[in-house]
Design an enzyme around this catalytic site. Structure first.
Site, PDB file in Angstrom:
ATOM      1  N   CYS A 118     157.734  57.084  76.726  1.00  0.00           N
ATOM      2  CA  CYS A 118     157.408  57.049  75.288  1.00  0.00           C
ATOM      3  C   CYS A 118     158.330  57.008  74.559  1.00  0.00           C
ATOM      4  CB  CYS A 118     156.684  58.397  74.686  1.00  0.00           C
ATOM      5  SG  CYS A 118     157.752  59.772  75.205  1.00  0.00           S
ATOM      6  N   CYS A 142     153.979  64.442  78.990  1.00  0.00           N
ATOM      7  CA  CYS A 142     154.920  65.359  78.439  1.00  0.00           C
ATOM      8  C   CYS A 142     155.371  66.300  79.410  1.00  0.00           C
ATOM      9  CB  CYS A 142     154.545  66.021  77.075  1.00  0.00           C
ATOM     10  SG  CYS A 142     153.876  65.023  75.782  1.00  0.00           S
TER      11      CYS A 142
HETATM   12 FE1  FES Z   1     156.855  61.590  74.372  1.00  0.00          FE
HETATM   13 FE2  FES Z   1     155.741  63.837  74.605  1.00  0.00          FE
HETATM   14  S1  FES Z   1     155.016  62.304  73.403  1.00  0.00           S
HETATM   15  S2  FES Z   1     157.183  63.179  75.953  1.00  0.00           S
END
Ligand code: FES
Length: 157
Positions: free
Chosen positions: A57, A127
């Site tokens: 992300c 995550c």
């Molecule tokens: Fe990127 Fe959690 S949204 S690691």
């Protein structure tokens, strides 16, 4: 306090309660606890193991290890990621601390972090992967420092 201020305070309290209610529908008490009180959220100077990883992300996580007699005695993190990233890193550090480093390497996984948290919404599961991967690389870094201690001088932290 004026009547308007009282009304405003009451409204704000109700709003906060509604938000918490929505959060409780999505997240376990364990998630909320780590979100409100993240553990080991700090850096370590001159760590025995260190890693900095960028997740899919784009968020970045760092982990810092202190190892004594082959046991992880300190494990801390920093991240620029979202709340669930912090929650996952917080759990990962707790899972690693107190374990022989080789056991931490073999047992702290994204699945284990998610199990402790009672799961996360699908879109946040990555995550846990970022936290597990950062820890794994920090442990691997410790291992390589052991065989080539001079490498520490060329590390970014
Ligand atoms: Fe990127 Fe959690 S949204 S690691």
């Amino acid at each position: 306090m004026s009547r308007d201020e009282e009304q405003e305070e009451k409204f704000e309290k109700q709003l906060q309660e509604q938000i918490m209610e929505q959060i409780r529908k999505l997240y376990s008490e364990t998630v909320i606890d780590h979100w409100q009180n993240p553990r080991n959220f700090k850096t370590l100077i001159s760590p025995d193991g260190y890693a900095r990883v960028k997740g899919v992300c784009g968020d970045t996580m760092e982990m810092f290890l202190r190892v004594k007699d082959e046991n992880v005695i300190e494990c801390t993190f920093q991240t620029d990621g979202c709340g669930t990233t912090i929650v996952c890193a917080s759990v990962a550090t707790e899972l690693a601390i107190g374990k022989p480093f080789i056991e931490a390497l073999g047992s702290v996984s994204a699945a284990e972090i998610l199990r402790v948290l009672g799961g996360l919404p699908e879109e946040s599961a990555h995550c846990a992967q970022l936290a597990a991967e950062t820890l794994r690389r920090a442990l691997a870094d410790y291992l390589s420092q052991k065989s080539a201690p001079w490498m520490k001088n060329y590390r970014k932290t």
